[in-house]
Design a protein around this motif. Structure first.
Motif, short mmCIF file in Angstrom:
data_model
loop_
_atom_site.label_atom_id
_atom_site.label_comp_id
_atom_site.label_asym_id
_atom_site.label_seq_id
_atom_site.Cartn_x
_atom_site.Cartn_y
_atom_site.Cartn_z
N ASP A 133 -3.24 5.22 10.37
CA ASP A 133 -3.83 4.11 9.44
C ASP A 133 -3.45 4.56 7.73
O ASP A 133 -2.99 3.63 7.33
CB ASP A 133 -5.31 4.16 9.51
CG ASP A 133 -6.00 2.93 8.85
OD1 ASP A 133 -5.40 1.65 8.56
OD2 ASP A 133 -7.20 3.38 7.96
N ARG A 137 -1.02 2.03 5.35
CA ARG A 137 -1.39 1.49 4.05
C ARG A 137 -0.30 2.10 3.00
O ARG A 137 -0.02 1.45 1.93
CB ARG A 137 -2.67 2.18 3.45
CG ARG A 137 -4.01 1.82 4.37
CD ARG A 137 -5.25 2.51 4.12
NE ARG A 137 -6.40 1.89 5.04
CZ ARG A 137 -7.32 1.39 4.43
NH1 ARG A 137 -7.79 1.20 3.34
NH2 ARG A 137 -8.52 0.88 5.14
N ALA A 142 0.22 0.77 -0.79
CA ALA A 142 -1.07 1.30 -1.42
C ALA A 142 -0.78 2.46 -2.40
O ALA A 142 0.12 3.26 -1.88
CB ALA A 142 -2.03 1.67 -0.33
N ILE A 147 -5.48 5.69 -1.66
CA ILE A 147 -5.67 6.39 -0.54
C ILE A 147 -6.62 7.47 -0.76
O ILE A 147 -7.42 7.93 0.42
CB ILE A 147 -4.11 6.60 0.42
CG1 ILE A 147 -3.43 5.44 0.56
CG2 ILE A 147 -4.39 7.49 1.27
CD1 ILE A 147 -1.93 5.76 0.99
N HIS A 150 -10.25 6.53 -0.70
CA HIS A 150 -10.63 6.11 0.59
C HIS A 150 -10.87 7.31 1.38
O HIS A 150 -11.92 7.25 2.14
CB HIS A 150 -9.52 5.17 1.13
CG HIS A 150 -9.75 4.80 2.42
ND1 HIS A 150 -10.80 3.90 2.77
CD2 HIS A 150 -9.27 5.08 3.75
CE1 HIS A 150 -10.85 3.66 4.02
NE2 HIS A 150 -10.02 4.19 4.75
#
Length: 186
Positions: A133, A137, A142, A147, A150
């Motif tokens: 995932d 991203r 991103a 990242i 997150h």
């Protein structure tokens, strides 16, 4: 002096007052110290503890020799054993509570270390499970900082949950720990 619940004879004259003393981990209890001559016992009938204020020079061996000479002058038939300085007596009485506190602290440190390893393992595993995932991203544009944020926010959820549960359990455990503490609030 008349003390409630103590009816062993005539009235006695108060010659001094001591501060509250603890003989156990609990609250200080009431004590009465009587001269052996007033009680009617002889030293041969019981084991007595004699406290002697030394010269202050820290020479425990000299004080022990002097104490033995004084007692021998009073009654040569008395056996004297276990002569020790107040520091030695105090250290002996505190040995078990200190050992118990050190053992409790060692187990607490071990529990903290194991908890840190567990949290690290959970965060690493969950991050590894989301690796694909995160790569998607990154491929979609991103930024690295987004990242990272997150991942950190996702990793902090179990940490904060564990902290909340730990604080609740610590509050409950403080009642149990209070039995081990003297003059310190949980």
């Amino acid at each position: 002096v008349s003390v409630t619940g103590w009816n062993s004879g005539p009235w006695h004259t108060v010659v001094g007052v001591t501060p509250d003393l603890r003989y156990t981990d609990g609250e200080p209890d009431a004590r009465i110290y009587l001269p052996l001559g007033q009680v009617g016992w002889s030293l041969n009938e019981l084991q007595a503890v004699i406290l002697h204020r030394g010269g202050g020079g820290g020479e425990a061996a000299v004080d022990a020799t002097l104490a033995r000479q004084i007692v021998a002058e009073l009654d040569p038939s008395l056996a004297i054993s276990g002569v020790q300085s107040y520091r030695q007596l105090h250290a002996t009485r505190l040995a078990y509570p200190r050992f118990r506190a050190a053992l409790f602290g060692a187990f607490a440190g071990l529990a903290m270390f194991l908890a840190m390893i567990g949290v690290y393992g959970v965060v690493a595993y969950s991050t590894q499970q989301r690796a694909s995932d995160l790569r998607i991203r990154k491929a979609l544009g991103a930024r690295g900082a987004d990242i990272l944020a997150h991942v950190v926010v996702g990793g902090m959820r179990p940490v904060l949950l564990g902290l909340a549960v730990g604080l609740l359990l610590a509050g409950q455990a403080s009642r149990w720990i209070a039995d081990f503490l003297v003059d310190v609030s949980p």
